[in-house]
Design a protein around this motif. Structure first.
Motif, PDB file in Angstrom:
ATOM      1  N   ARG A  44       0.814  -1.222   0.000  1.00 18.86           N
ATOM      2  CA  ARG A  44       0.000   0.000   0.000  1.00 18.86           C
ATOM      3  C   ARG A  44       0.845   1.269   0.000  1.00 18.86           C
ATOM      4  O   ARG A  44       0.301   2.369  -0.025  1.00 18.86           O
ATOM      5  CB  ARG A  44      -0.941  -0.004   1.210  1.00 18.86           C
ATOM      6  CG  ARG A  44      -1.897  -1.199   1.221  1.00 18.86           C
ATOM      7  CD  ARG A  44      -2.733  -1.224   2.465  1.00 18.86           C
ATOM      8  NE  ARG A  44      -3.522  -2.451   2.583  1.00 18.86           N
ATOM      9  CZ  ARG A  44      -4.790  -2.516   2.924  1.00 18.86           C
ATOM     10  NH1 ARG A  44      -5.457  -1.395   3.182  1.00 18.86           N
ATOM     11  NH2 ARG A  44      -5.407  -3.670   3.015  1.00 18.86           N
ATOM     12  N   GLY A  45       2.178   1.111   0.053  1.00 19.70           N
ATOM     13  CA  GLY A  45       3.074   2.258  -0.024  1.00 19.70           C
ATOM     14  C   GLY A  45       3.158   3.094   1.243  1.00 19.70           C
ATOM     15  O   GLY A  45       3.478   4.290   1.179  1.00 19.70           O
ATOM     16  N   TYR A  46       2.888   2.483   2.388  1.00 22.29           N
ATOM     17  CA  TYR A  46       2.940   3.216   3.650  1.00 22.29           C
ATOM     18  C   TYR A  46       4.366   3.229   4.201  1.00 22.29           C
ATOM     19  O   TYR A  46       5.100   2.244   4.127  1.00 22.29           O
ATOM     20  CB  TYR A  46       2.046   2.567   4.714  1.00 22.29           C
ATOM     21  CG  TYR A  46       0.574   2.793   4.516  1.00 22.29           C
ATOM     22  CD1 TYR A  46       0.041   4.082   4.441  1.00 22.29           C
ATOM     23  CD2 TYR A  46      -0.297   1.706   4.418  1.00 22.29           C
ATOM     24  CE1 TYR A  46      -1.328   4.274   4.275  1.00 22.29           C
ATOM     25  CE2 TYR A  46      -1.653   1.890   4.258  1.00 22.29           C
ATOM     26  CZ  TYR A  46      -2.164   3.175   4.181  1.00 22.29           C
ATOM     27  OH  TYR A  46      -3.511   3.358   4.012  1.00 22.29           O
ATOM     28  N   THR A  47       4.754   4.359   4.751  1.00 20.87           N
ATOM     29  CA  THR A  47       5.958   4.444   5.589  1.00 20.87           C
ATOM     30  C   THR A  47       5.514   4.359   7.043  1.00 20.87           C
ATOM     31  O   THR A  47       4.322   4.458   7.346  1.00 20.87           O
ATOM     32  CB  THR A  47       6.692   5.762   5.365  1.00 20.87           C
ATOM     33  OG1 THR A  47       5.838   6.847   5.801  1.00 20.87           O
ATOM     34  CG2 THR A  47       7.062   5.962   3.897  1.00 20.87           C
ATOM     35  N   PHE A  48       6.457   4.177   7.963  1.00 17.93           N
ATOM     36  CA  PHE A  48       6.107   4.163   9.384  1.00 17.93           C
ATOM     37  C   PHE A  48       5.427   5.467   9.776  1.00 17.93           C
ATOM     38  O   PHE A  48       4.476   5.479  10.553  1.00 17.93           O
ATOM     39  CB  PHE A  48       7.346   3.947  10.257  1.00 17.93           C
ATOM     40  CG  PHE A  48       7.876   2.538  10.202  1.00 17.93           C
ATOM     41  CD1 PHE A  48       7.092   1.496   9.757  1.00 17.93           C
ATOM     42  CD2 PHE A  48       9.171   2.265  10.601  1.00 17.93           C
ATOM     43  CE1 PHE A  48       7.562   0.207   9.719  1.00 17.93           C
ATOM     44  CE2 PHE A  48       9.663   0.978  10.567  1.00 17.93           C
ATOM     45  CZ  PHE A  48       8.872  -0.059  10.118  1.00 17.93           C
ATOM     46  N   SER A  49       5.936   6.558   9.215  1.00 10.01           N
ATOM     47  CA  SER A  49       5.401   7.876   9.565  1.00 10.01           C
ATOM     48  C   SER A  49       3.962   8.032   9.067  1.00 10.01           C
ATOM     49  O   SER A  49       3.076   8.465   9.812  1.00 10.01           O
ATOM     50  CB  SER A  49       6.270   8.973   8.972  1.00 10.01           C
ATOM     51  OG  SER A  49       5.753  10.244   9.297  1.00 10.01           O
ATOM     52  N   SER A  50       3.729   7.661   7.806  1.00 11.36           N
ATOM     53  CA  SER A  50       2.379   7.851   7.246  1.00 11.36           C
ATOM     54  C   SER A  50       1.375   6.894   7.896  1.00 11.36           C
ATOM     55  O   SER A  50       0.224   7.259   8.143  1.00 11.36           O
ATOM     56  CB  SER A  50       2.383   7.639   5.729  1.00 11.36           C
ATOM     57  OG  SER A  50       2.800   6.324   5.401  1.00 11.36           O
ATOM     58  N   PHE A  51       1.831   5.681   8.197  1.00  9.52           N
ATOM     59  CA  PHE A  51       0.901   4.728   8.792  1.00  9.52           C
ATOM     60  C   PHE A  51       0.584   5.077  10.245  1.00  9.52           C
ATOM     61  O   PHE A  51      -0.519   4.842  10.717  1.00  9.52           O
ATOM     62  CB  PHE A  51       1.456   3.300   8.721  1.00  9.52           C
ATOM     63  CG  PHE A  51       0.436   2.252   9.091  1.00  9.52           C
ATOM     64  CD1 PHE A  51      -0.639   1.969   8.249  1.00  9.52           C
ATOM     65  CD2 PHE A  51       0.515   1.573  10.291  1.00  9.52           C
ATOM     66  CE1 PHE A  51      -1.594   1.031   8.587  1.00  9.52           C
ATOM     67  CE2 PHE A  51      -0.426   0.625  10.639  1.00  9.52           C
ATOM     68  CZ  PHE A  51      -1.489   0.341   9.788  1.00  9.52           C
ATOM     69  N   SER A  52       1.557   5.652  10.941  1.00 10.75           N
ATOM     70  CA  SER A  52       1.298   6.042  12.333  1.00 10.75           C
ATOM     71  C   SER A  52       0.197   7.093  12.402  1.00 10.75           C
ATOM     72  O   SER A  52      -0.583   7.137  13.357  1.00 10.75           O
ATOM     73  CB  SER A  52       2.573   6.554  12.999  1.00 10.75           C
ATOM     74  OG  SER A  52       2.948   7.823  12.491  1.00 10.75           O
ATOM     75  N   LYS A  53       0.120   7.936  11.377  1.00 13.99           N
ATOM     76  CA  LYS A  53      -0.907   8.982  11.364  1.00 13.99           C
ATOM     77  C   LYS A  53      -2.304   8.396  11.208  1.00 13.99           C
ATOM     78  O   LYS A  53      -3.254   8.851  11.857  1.00 13.99           O
ATOM     79  CB  LYS A  53      -0.622   9.974  10.234  1.00 13.99           C
ATOM     80  CG  LYS A  53       0.605  10.833  10.469  1.00 13.99           C
ATOM     81  CD  LYS A  53       0.837  11.783   9.301  1.00 13.99           C
ATOM     82  CE  LYS A  53       2.088  12.634   9.536  1.00 13.99           C
ATOM     83  NZ  LYS A  53       2.343  13.546   8.378  1.00 13.99           N
ATOM     84  N   ILE A  54      -2.455   7.412  10.357  1.00 17.36           N
ATOM     85  CA  ILE A  54      -3.805   6.873  10.131  1.00 17.36           C
ATOM     86  C   ILE A  54      -4.195   5.828  11.171  1.00 17.36           C
ATOM     87  O   ILE A  54      -5.378   5.574  11.396  1.00 17.36           O
ATOM     88  CB  ILE A  54      -3.958   6.274   8.718  1.00 17.36           C
ATOM     89  CG1 ILE A  54      -3.053   5.042   8.547  1.00 17.36           C
ATOM     90  CG2 ILE A  54      -3.676   7.311   7.654  1.00 17.36           C
ATOM     91  CD1 ILE A  54      -3.389   4.241   7.303  1.00 17.36           C
ATOM     92  N   SER A  55      -3.191   5.226  11.820  1.00 16.44           N
ATOM     93  CA  SER A  55      -3.505   4.187  12.814  1.00 16.44           C
ATOM     94  C   SER A  55      -3.607   4.744  14.225  1.00 16.44           C
ATOM     95  O   SER A  55      -4.250   4.136  15.088  1.00 16.44           O
ATOM     96  CB  SER A  55      -2.443   3.088  12.789  1.00 16.44           C
ATOM     97  OG  SER A  55      -1.180   3.599  13.227  1.00 16.44           O
TER      98      SER A  55
END
Length: 432
Positions: free
Chosen positions: A18-29
């Protein structure tokens, strides 16, 4: 051969696809970036909590419980159970109805039997919250793994599993009765009372009158022992060891007499049944009555009145029939059992009750739609007695119709066995 997927490998695959980085995924999770990184990349990795697992699942758009099968390994990191992760996970599985995961966790936990008391405590926690059926797997785990066969913990687990069974499956209920019964005397007294009451009820619906009589005597004896002990210890500084019973003590005392009287009546000992009836006809002498207890006393007084009519009719006193009908009109909840008595007496002493049958026929027919075991039992017994009544009065076709209706309903409801013997019906079918 591909390596067995782990919870972390599955999450990492999802992030890459899905192309998530740790930073981007932390925001949505809603999971801190650093925390998320240590869960996946540290050596050894930081354990994932079930709450974090649910946040990850929600962020990825999967249904609740995604990867729960793999999360079990997280609960047993390095082969050792970690209760701080296991308990929240089990409670979450209870919420989601994931019995498969619960069983797998309990199976692994009981590799170390020191967890049995902890499993029991979790079952008790669920039970106290009113989630009786959800607690059953935990009690069953204790039953299978308890080392001490005379422990109170084992007895309570047996009792609460037994108590959670429903009357809708009488065959299963009987199996549980037979398995539970040897443990009943190991229970605290306040549990013993309700346990014996439930045992008696199951045998009642199975029409096993010897057992009803046996456990009725046991119930009234136990209730009397507790009552006498209360009176002896009255005024002393001691916690009431029966204060947590489900019902007032007077209920169990009266129900013991009622059970014995009913069993004797069904076995044909009418005069002896009358003597037992006196034991619950007036319980106003019982000390320590509160509003609940007073209501129980009044209920037993009503039952005694109804059953007194029953016993008089079965002794052939048909003169009380008008008075009994008036009583039934004032107490419609007694109509179902009352009509069975009237038909049984009419069959025994050969008198006409056609007008009574006609009067209540529509009300009785409604019972066949009931899902309540008690009402179903009444209906089956009524149809049995009605078939005999028609046969004895020469109305063979009507008798056959009632017999077929009786058998059809028994089959439809998957009754454990017909609540009354068919042999007598076959005999009556031969009557002119």
């Amino acid at each position: 051969m591909e390596p067995t997927p782990t919870i972390r490998s599955k999450i990492e695959t999802e992030l890459k696809q899905r192309g998530y980085t740790f930073s981007s995924f932390s925001k949505i999770s809603g999971i801190n970036r650093g925390t998320f990184s240590t869960m996946l990349n540290s050596n050894p990795p930081k354990p994932i909590s079930v709450r974090q697992m649910d946040l990850i699942t929600q962020a990825l758009g999967y249904p609740e419980g995604w990867l729960y099968e793999l999360y079990i390994d997280e609960c047993f990191y390095e082969g050792k159970g970690h209760w701080k992760r296991i308990k929240p996970f089990l409670l979450r599985c209870v919420e989601l109805g994931r019995k498969d995961c619960i069983q797998k966790v309990l199976w692994r936990l009981t590799e170390d039997l020191s967890y049995v008391p902890t499993i029991f405590e979790l079952g008790e926690e669920l039970y106290s919250e009113g989630r009786e059926k959800e607690a059953i797997p935990f009690y069953e785990c204790v039953i299978e793994n308890e080392k001490y066969r005379h422990s109170e913990r084992l007895a309570i687990s047996q009792y609460k599993r037994f108590k959670a069974c429903t009357m809708s499956d009488l065959e299963k209920s009987l199996e549980l009765v037979l398995e539970f019964t040897p443990y009943r005397n190991l229970l605290p007294e306040h549990y013993q009372l309700e346990a014996i009451h439930k045992i008696t009820n199951i045998y009642f619906y199975l029409h096993k009158w010897d057992e009803v009589e046996k456990y009725g005597h046991e119930l009234k004896k136990l209730a009397n022992v507790i009552y006498m002990d209360r009176q002896i210890r009255k005024g002393k500084r001691r916690a009431d060891h029966c204060s947590r019973a489900e019902r007032h003590l007077v209920f169990y005392y009266g129900y013991g007499f009622l059970s014995v009287s009913t069993a004797l009546q069904k076995k044909g000992y009418i005069k002896e049944a009358k003597a037992e009836l006196e034991g619950y006809a007036d319980l106003s002498w019982f000390k320590g009555l509160d509003l609940e207890g007073e209501a129980d006393v009044e209920q037993f007084r009503l039952w005694a009145k109804a059953n007194s009519y029953t016993l008089d009719l079965l002794l052939g006193n048909r003169d009380i029939l008008p008075e009994y009908i008036a009583f039934l009109e004032n107490h419609p909840e007694e109509v179902s059992s009352g009509l069975i008595t009237i038909l049984e007496s009419a069959n025994k002493y050969n008198f006409d009750v056609d007008s009574i049958i006609d009067k209540y026929s529509e009300r009785i027919k409604r019972l066949q739609e009931s899902e309540d075991v008690k009402q179903m039992t009444y209906y089956y017994c009524y149809m049995y007695q009605l078939a005999i009544y028609h046969y004895r009065r020469g109305r063979i076709l009507k008798g056959q119709k009632n017999t077929l209706n009786y058998l059809s309903l028994s089959k439809q409801r998957n009754w454990f066995k017909p609540p009354v013997s068919m042999e007598n019906l076959q005999d009556h079918m031969q009557l002119d």
